[in-house]
Design an enzyme around this catalytic site. Structure first.
Site, mmCIF file in Angstrom:
data_model
loop_
_atom_site.group_PDB
_atom_site.id
_atom_site.type_symbol
_atom_site.label_atom_id
_atom_site.label_comp_id
_atom_site.label_asym_id
_atom_site.label_seq_id
_atom_site.Cartn_x
_atom_site.Cartn_y
_atom_site.Cartn_z
ATOM 1 N N LYS A 63 0.850 -1.201 0.000
ATOM 2 C CA LYS A 63 0.000 0.000 0.000
ATOM 3 C C LYS A 63 0.887 1.253 0.000
ATOM 4 O O LYS A 63 2.099 1.154 0.225
ATOM 5 C CB LYS A 63 -0.905 -0.027 1.227
ATOM 6 C CG LYS A 63 -0.142 0.050 2.544
ATOM 7 C CD LYS A 63 -1.011 -0.287 3.744
ATOM 8 C CE LYS A 63 -0.208 -0.159 5.028
ATOM 9 N NZ LYS A 63 -0.865 -0.804 6.167
ATOM 10 N N TYR A 120 16.564 29.971 8.948
ATOM 11 C CA TYR A 120 15.376 30.672 9.430
ATOM 12 C C TYR A 120 15.351 30.713 10.952
ATOM 13 O O TYR A 120 15.657 29.721 11.610
ATOM 14 C CB TYR A 120 14.105 29.972 8.929
ATOM 15 C CG TYR A 120 13.854 30.199 7.454
ATOM 16 C CD1 TYR A 120 13.618 31.479 6.973
ATOM 17 C CD2 TYR A 120 13.856 29.133 6.572
ATOM 18 C CE1 TYR A 120 13.387 31.692 5.609
ATOM 19 C CE2 TYR A 120 13.626 29.324 5.220
ATOM 20 C CZ TYR A 120 13.392 30.613 4.749
ATOM 21 O OH TYR A 120 13.174 30.819 3.427
HETATM 22 C C1 PLP Z 1 -0.009 -1.833 6.769
HETATM 23 C C2 PLP Z 1 -0.552 -3.123 7.231
HETATM 24 C C3 PLP Z 1 0.279 -4.235 7.411
HETATM 25 C C4 PLP Z 1 1.796 -4.162 7.294
HETATM 26 O O1 PLP Z 1 2.317 -3.587 8.471
HETATM 27 P P1 PLP Z 1 3.898 -3.442 8.683
HETATM 28 O O2 PLP Z 1 4.001 -2.899 10.064
HETATM 29 O O3 PLP Z 1 4.373 -2.469 7.665
HETATM 30 O O4 PLP Z 1 4.479 -4.777 8.512
HETATM 31 C C5 PLP Z 1 -0.316 -5.448 7.709
HETATM 32 N N1 PLP Z 1 -1.664 -5.545 7.860
HETATM 33 C C6 PLP Z 1 -2.483 -4.488 7.732
HETATM 34 C C7 PLP Z 1 -3.947 -4.661 7.925
HETATM 35 C C8 PLP Z 1 -1.965 -3.232 7.433
HETATM 36 O O5 PLP Z 1 -2.776 -2.175 7.332
#
Ligand code: PLP
Length: 351
Positions: free
Chosen positions: A35, A249
């Protein structure tokens, strides 16, 4: 991309991290979580490089459709499921598996006359975000019928492996574990690494594949992971300042003595965190030098006292090989996940 900052993505390191996950997982299948544009690494490139993954997970139907149209053939789970009835048709056409986590999605399915997509039922065992109460399991499974392949949950505290709430969440998942005929899935990266009881049928590693530790404190189990993303930018000025000179800044840094200060062509406009404090490490020719002054939109400043011979134009590493992103994140009050995503979206990537 016209910005001088560069993101290099090491696909060999990525595959190496998958094989580390594979070794840990044993019989457990691996769903690679890609994702958020594969945590800023490029979803399509990462999916293609991870041909050995048993399945992929994305957040949205659109991401799943994009993977299909690029020829990805593994199962694809859409973690948020369908938001609108019209997406059911798209999911079926693209052979996407949908997470079912709230009753509106069930109502949409019941009104949907054609063949249903494959489904994963999500239970909320304590994360307090998506999912049904475990007590509703039997009713839900009856409604979903044979379209439901799997039952899943998500941990809220897996980044702290000995937090007692992890065991409590797994206990709340017991009703699912007592059912036969359904694949079970609970583990993210942290749980895959640290909680053998949570590996079950499918693990869903994300961040570890990108070579980043999911844990809040250092853990030996992540030592073999290799960072996949390395962020660099050129050194565009070296200024010799006097004691008392202020840098950047608000003049938030005052030179305590005469010193060389480098200017690097990257800033928050590229996704480098503006909240990184003075002292955040920056890798100059393999030597860690401290960030000083405020991070600007396209530039930041670094104390070059420990690296006086560096030349203009040198590519400076902001994180990646030799400097874990977790360390930069900590200095900016955030987590590695966020930095990877924000930089990945802004900078040109080289594979
Ligand atoms: C993002 C996500 C993962 C992966 O998590 P990591 O901590 O990056 O391994 C797994 N399951 C779900 C439902 C997620 O939203």
């Amino acid at each position: 991309m016209t910005r001088p900052a560069r993101v290099r993505i090491d696909l060999i390191a990525l595959r190496n991290n998958l094989s580390i996950a594979r070794e840990l997982a044993g019989e457990t299948k691996l769903m690679a979580v890609i994702k958020a544009d594969a945590y800023g690494h490029g979803m399509l490139e990462v999916a293609q490089a991870l041909a050995d993954a048993d399945a992929f997970a994305v957040a949205s139907i659109g991401e799943g459709m994009q993977l299909r149209s690029s020829g990805i053939t593994q199962p694809i789970l859409v973690l948020q499921g369908a938001h609108r009835p019209s997406q059911l048709k798209q999911a079926v056409a693209s052979e996407l598996t949908l997470c079912i986590h709230q009753s509106g999605q069930i109502e949409d399915l019941q009104k949907y006359q054609d063949r249903w997509p494959k489904l994963w039922l999500k239970l909320d065992t304590g994360m307090g975000r998506l999912g049904f109460p475990p007590a509703d399991l039997d009713t839900l499974l009856n409604i979903l019928g044979e379209n439901c392949e799997s039952i899943m949950m998500h941990f809220a505290n897996a980044d702290v492996p000995d937090d007692s709430r992890n065991a409590a969440q797994l206990l709340a998942f017991r009703p699912a574990m007592d059912r036969s005929g359904y694949a079970l899935s609970a583990a993210n990266s942290a749980a895959l690494l640290a909680m053998p009881d949570a590996r079950l049928d499918w693990a869903r590693p994300g961040v570890m594949l990108y070579g980043v530790s999911p844990f809040e404190s250092p853990q030996p189990s992540v030592a073999e992971l290799q960072p996949v993303m390395t962020l660099t930018a050129p050194l565009i000025a070296i200024n010799h300042h006097q004691r008392g000179d202020q840098i950047g800044y608000a003049g938030s840094y005052t030179c305590p003595e005469p010193m060389p200060v480098g200017v690097i062509a990257i800033g928050y406009g590229d996704g480098y965190p503006r909240h990184a404090v003075a002292g955040t490490p920056i890798l100059v020719n393999g030597i860690e030098c401290p960030l000083i002054g405020r991070v600007s939109m396209d530039m930041l400043t670094v104390d070059l006292q420990d690296c006086p011979d560096v030349e203009l134009g040198t590519e400076i590493t902001l994180w990646g090989k030799g400097l874990p992103v977790e360390r930069v994140a900590k200095k900016a009050g955030t987590i590695g996940y966020e930095l990877l995503c924000s930089v990945g979206a802004h900078c040109g990537r080289v594979y």
